[in-house]
Design a protein around this motif. Structure first.
Motif, PDB file in Angstrom:
ATOM      1  N   UNK A  29      -2.680   0.883 -16.133  1.00 43.49           N
ATOM      2  CA  UNK A  29      -1.940   2.093 -16.483  1.00 43.49           C
ATOM      3  C   UNK A  29      -2.681   3.357 -16.047  1.00 43.49           C
ATOM      4  N   UNK A  30      -4.017   3.348 -16.109  1.00 41.79           N
ATOM      5  CA  UNK A  30      -4.789   4.502 -15.620  1.00 41.79           C
ATOM      6  C   UNK A  30      -6.135   4.000 -15.088  1.00 41.79           C
ATOM      7  N   UNK A  31      -6.135   3.592 -13.828  1.00 40.53           N
ATOM      8  CA  UNK A  31      -7.373   3.090 -13.222  1.00 40.53           C
ATOM      9  C   UNK A  31      -8.479   4.149 -13.274  1.00 40.53           C
ATOM     10  N   UNK A  32      -9.687   3.684 -13.407  1.00 43.80           N
ATOM     11  CA  UNK A  32     -10.837   4.586 -13.423  1.00 43.80           C
ATOM     12  C   UNK A  32     -11.299   4.987 -14.803  1.00 43.80           C
ATOM     13  N   UNK A  33     -10.479   4.781 -15.814  1.00 42.57           N
ATOM     14  CA  UNK A  33     -10.891   5.084 -17.186  1.00 42.57           C
ATOM     15  C   UNK A  33     -11.759   3.935 -17.687  1.00 42.57           C
ATOM     16  N   UNK A  34     -12.938   4.231 -18.240  1.00 43.00           N
ATOM     17  CA  UNK A  34     -13.749   3.148 -18.802  1.00 43.00           C
ATOM     18  C   UNK A  34     -13.001   2.460 -19.950  1.00 43.00           C
ATOM     19  N   UNK A  35     -12.907   1.143 -19.865  1.00 44.37           N
ATOM     20  CA  UNK A  35     -12.204   0.325 -20.854  1.00 44.37           C
ATOM     21  C   UNK A  35     -13.213  -0.656 -21.434  1.00 44.37           C
ATOM     22  N   UNK A  36     -13.266  -0.719 -22.774  1.00 42.06           N
ATOM     23  CA  UNK A  36     -14.282  -1.519 -23.457  1.00 42.06           C
ATOM     24  C   UNK A  36     -13.620  -2.503 -24.414  1.00 42.06           C
ATOM     25  N   UNK A  37     -14.077  -3.745 -24.397  1.00 42.78           N
ATOM     26  CA  UNK A  37     -13.634  -4.752 -25.354  1.00 42.78           C
ATOM     27  C   UNK A  37     -14.465  -4.569 -26.619  1.00 42.78           C
TER      28      UNK A  37
END
Length: 195
Positions: free
Chosen positions: A76-84
């Motif tokens: 949906x928004x590449x480049x945003x840091x995503x954390x589990x």
């Protein structure tokens, strides 16, 4: 084998939220994201429905406990840091964020008191918590209905507890609600709070 609910199946979750957003929730989601400032933690970002709504000047980070929904958020928004990760154990340093955004999250966390303590910990001095949540009904009949439906609904959704009194939990966690920001419609609430 763990049974998943609709919260952990991105296509079903997005279809349901898309319908709700088309009938009014979308304006509240836009309000939720548009007021975020600085470094932003999108707590329980799910499939990333807030991510495209953030202003270009903010630096969002997404966090969610479900791998499948995080994969959708990345698209949906590449480049945003995503954390589990989980709201009760945020993997960030104290004071890391200027804004924490919570959109339909606290109904599903296992330990709301611990999660609010973690939000308090990661907020920078002067930081804000922006919330869009559904809460326990204020009428006795509606609250009883929520209580009756809760076990089946929680199983169906994969965690949502419709009878949770999130506003009371927020106040118990020593957050102060900005009354000017608070809006209510049935069991839906939107507000800004500060530790």
């Amino acid at each position: 084998m763990t049974v998943r609910g609709i919260e952990q199946i991105p296509a079903l979750y997005d279809a349901g939220l898309g319908l709700l957003e088309a009938t009014g929730l979308g304006r509240w989601r836009l309000w939720l994201a548009s007021g975020a400032k600085g470094r932003v933690l999108d707590l329980g970002c799910g499939t990333g429905r807030n991510l495209p709504l953030y202003d270009a000047a903010v630096r969002p980070f997404g966090l969610d406990p479900c791998v499948e929904t995080l994969q959708a958020a990345r698209r949906r928004r590449p480049g945003v840091p995503i954390v589990l990760g989980a709201a009760e154990r945020l993997p960030f340093r104290p004071g890391a964020f200027d804004t924490v955004v919570s959109g339909l999250v606290f109904c599903s966390v296992t330990d709301p008191a611990r999660a609010f303590a973690e939000v308090r910990r990661v907020l920078a001095p002067g930081g804000t918590l922006r919330m869009l949540e559904h809460v326990r009904a204020t009428t006795r009949l509606h609250a009883r209905l929520q209580d009756a439906l809760q076990p089946l609904w929680t199983r169906f959704t994969g965690g949502c507890r419709p009878n949770r009194d999130t506003e009371a939990a927020l106040l118990s966690a020593r957050f102060q609600v900005d009354d000017v920001s608070r809006r209510a419609s049935g069991t839906m609430r939107r507000l800004v709070a500060r530790p």
